[in-house]
Motif scaffolding. Structure first.
Motif, mmCIF file in Angstrom:
data_model
loop_
_atom_site.group_PDB
_atom_site.id
_atom_site.type_symbol
_atom_site.label_atom_id
_atom_site.label_comp_id
_atom_site.label_asym_id
_atom_site.label_seq_id
_atom_site.Cartn_x
_atom_site.Cartn_y
_atom_site.Cartn_z
ATOM 1 N N CYS A 29 -9.689 -0.943 5.267
ATOM 2 C CA CYS A 29 -8.243 -1.099 5.472
ATOM 3 C C CYS A 29 -7.579 0.233 5.138
ATOM 4 C CB CYS A 29 -7.684 -2.212 4.576
ATOM 5 S SG CYS A 29 -6.084 -2.854 5.106
ATOM 6 N N ASN A 30 -6.855 0.801 6.082
ATOM 7 C CA ASN A 30 -6.282 2.132 5.910
ATOM 8 C C ASN A 30 -4.974 2.086 5.133
ATOM 9 O OD1 ASN A 30 -8.460 2.971 7.331
ATOM 10 N ND2 ASN A 30 -7.349 3.828 9.061
ATOM 11 N N ILE A 31 -5.114 2.106 3.822
ATOM 12 C CA ILE A 31 -3.959 1.932 2.947
ATOM 13 C C ILE A 31 -3.035 3.145 2.934
ATOM 14 C CG2 ILE A 31 -5.056 2.794 0.847
ATOM 15 C CD1 ILE A 31 -3.681 0.328 -0.581
ATOM 16 N N SER A 32 -3.501 4.272 3.433
ATOM 17 C CA SER A 32 -2.660 5.472 3.434
ATOM 18 C C SER A 32 -1.667 5.485 4.604
ATOM 19 C CB SER A 32 -3.525 6.734 3.500
ATOM 20 O OG SER A 32 -4.236 6.783 4.729
ATOM 21 N N GLY A 33 -1.811 4.545 5.529
ATOM 22 C CA GLY A 33 -0.941 4.525 6.700
ATOM 23 C C GLY A 33 -0.067 3.295 6.771
ATOM 24 N N ALA A 34 0.237 2.872 7.996
ATOM 25 C CA ALA A 34 1.134 1.738 8.214
ATOM 26 C C ALA A 34 0.546 0.425 7.711
ATOM 27 C CB ALA A 34 1.453 1.620 9.709
ATOM 28 N N MET A 35 -0.768 0.398 7.522
ATOM 29 C CA MET A 35 -1.436 -0.823 7.067
ATOM 30 C C MET A 35 -1.209 -1.109 5.579
ATOM 31 S SD MET A 35 -3.282 -2.411 9.491
ATOM 32 C CE MET A 35 -4.615 -3.237 8.630
ATOM 33 N N LYS A 36 -0.663 -0.158 4.844
ATOM 34 C CA LYS A 36 -0.603 -0.282 3.375
ATOM 35 C C LYS A 36 -0.018 -1.611 2.884
ATOM 36 C CE LYS A 36 0.976 1.961 -0.861
ATOM 37 N NZ LYS A 36 1.609 3.153 -1.472
ATOM 38 N N PRO A 37 1.162 -2.058 3.353
ATOM 39 C CA PRO A 37 1.698 -3.314 2.818
ATOM 40 C C PRO A 37 0.811 -4.515 3.114
ATOM 41 C CG PRO A 37 3.026 -2.531 4.666
ATOM 42 C CD PRO A 37 2.105 -1.427 4.301
ATOM 43 N N PHE A 38 0.137 -4.505 4.249
ATOM 44 C CA PHE A 38 -0.783 -5.596 4.559
ATOM 45 C C PHE A 38 -1.994 -5.552 3.639
ATOM 46 C CE2 PHE A 38 -4.575 -7.099 6.879
ATOM 47 C CZ PHE A 38 -4.237 -8.435 6.980
ATOM 48 N N CYS A 39 -2.566 -4.362 3.443
ATOM 49 C CA CYS A 39 -3.717 -4.225 2.547
ATOM 50 C C CYS A 39 -3.360 -4.709 1.147
ATOM 51 C CB CYS A 39 -4.173 -2.766 2.480
ATOM 52 S SG CYS A 39 -4.638 -2.015 4.056
#
Length: 422
Positions: A29-39
């Motif tokens: 899960c790419n927490i450094s990008g747009a995915m962060k809140p989902f992660c």
């Protein structure tokens, strides 16, 4: 002494119980990008409901680079690299032996998902992944222009061809010299495999390789589908379409220079951007049928959640996959990222409908999506796909007729298969 006895007894009882073993799981899960809140949402859920911790592994953005990384990890049988991973819908057969058999752990979830998406994740009768998000090809069209010229949205490719020819001529006569009737993905790459799949399946020409692994492409309906597509190039579609991928197609359509466009769901929100020349003018349709007796056949795309067979805590990893498969989690992914959910029930959710009324239009498209023959052809699918898009490209370019292409493709696929798909 009496006061000490209960405490001592409690200590003895506690010591007799097995200690809860806490592990740290790793999820792609790419927490450094747009995915962060989902992660972070998933991490909070997982750590609240289990004794374990969750860490994230950054993945390359490009699918081919992500696949190459997974293959390196699996070749090393590395149980420390990643436990739960997101895989492309076409990788399930390819990565089969490296993915944990989830059959007994998740089979109860099947009714919650679109049937074809679920079936795509079954290899040799065993469930290897759970749908995370769904994608499918769809037809975009200019609502304002159909209304202007008193036409209804097309149900068949024949309807689309007629309407596109008529409105292209009228718009050009009115001064829009670069206007085209239809744009799609015509470059020789995986995207063309998806388009070719839709054309053939829509004419009842099959899926190139059936679920049992039989090569089925050499038939008159498949040939007719390819010949029909070739007739568009240079007439209702620019010759340059043979160099188009998704973004080139979208650029032409979103600039107002095309009536119809085949693309994926991601393009919808972009066409509705405040700066888009076609904002408020775009409708969505299922992929047209091949004649009245044909099918609405959209190519299935999307991403699935699976567990590495080398995971050191498979039970905890399965628990994480079940969290990722829940309606609330998939709804959260959509609300945060606009990712179309794989669960059917999310499409009836009031908040989802309020945020994206258009999503209801996508539901029927997703329900009828056709998987590429990646699961039955397993590790040989990359070769199969290349043969598919090269055959399509040969017909579009005029190097071969549909009849020649399907006969040659049958021979190529049988050679790739050999005695059996590996």
């Amino acid at each position: 002494m009496k006061k000490l006895l209960p405490a001592a007894l409690g200590a003895l009882l506690f010591a007799a119980l097995p200690a809860a073993h806490a592990d740290t799981l790793k999820m792609a899960c790419n927490i450094s990008g747009a995915m962060k809140p989902f992660c972070e949402h998933v991490k909070q859920r997982f750590e609240k409901e289990t004794p374990h911790k969750l860490e994230f592994v950054e993945m390359p953005a490009a699918s081919d680079e992500k696949l190459a990384l997974f293959q390196q990890i699996f070749a090393a049988k590395d149980g420390n690299a990643v436990d739960v991973l997101s895989i492309d819908v076409i990788w399930v057969g390819l990565l089969d032996k490296h993915m944990l058999d989830l059959t007994d752990k998740v089979k109860d979830l099947e009714p919650a998902f679109f049937p074809n998406n679920w079936k795509n994740n079954i290899v040799n009768g065993r469930i290897k992944a759970v749908p995370g998000q769904v994608d499918a090809g769809m037809m975009y069209y200019r609502k304002d222009l159909l209304e202007k010229y008193k036409e209804q949205p097309p149900k068949t490719w024949e309807d689309l061809t007629r309407i596109a020819t008529k409105i292209q001529k009228a718009e050009r006569d009115a001064g829009q010299k670069n206007f085209w009737g239809f744009v799609f993905q015509g470059k020789a790459y995986e995207g063309l495999s998806c388009d070719v799949m839709e054309w053939v399946a829509s004419y009842n020409g099959g899926t190139f390789v059936d679920p049992a692994g039989n090569v089925t492409i050499n038939n008159p309906k498949a040939a007719k589908a390819l010949n029909t597509a070739a007739s568009w190039v240079g007439t209702i579609a620019p010759k340059g379409v043979m160099g188009y991928q998704e973004e080139e197609s979208r650029a032409v359509f979103q600039n107002g220079d095309a009536l119809f466009m085949r693309n994926w769901p991601y393009a919808y929100l972009l066409t509705q951007d405040a700066t888009s020349p076609v904002r408020g003018k775009v409708g969505v349709l299922p992929i047209p049928k091949g004649g009245e007796d044909g099918l609405h056949a959209a190519t299935l795309g999307g991403w699935q959640w699976g567990v590495s067979t080398y995971s050191k805590n498979p039970d905890a990893a399965v628990k994480l996959v079940r969290i990722l498969s829940e309606s609330d989690t998939q709804k959260r992914a959509f609300m945060l990222l606009g990712i179309p959910p794989a669960r059917v029930d999310t499409y009836q959710d009031a908040e989802v409908q309020a945020k994206a009324p258009y999503l209801a239009e996508f539901k029927d498209v997703f329900a009828n999506a056709v998987p590429r023959p990646s699961t039955p052809t397993r590790s040989q699918f990359p070769k199969v796909s290349k043969a598919m898009f090269n055959a399509g490209y040969d017909v579009l370019s005029g190097r071969a007729t549909g009849e020649q292409a399907v006969a040659d493709l049958e021979d190529k696929l049988k050679r790739i298969k050999g005695r059996e798909w590996k």
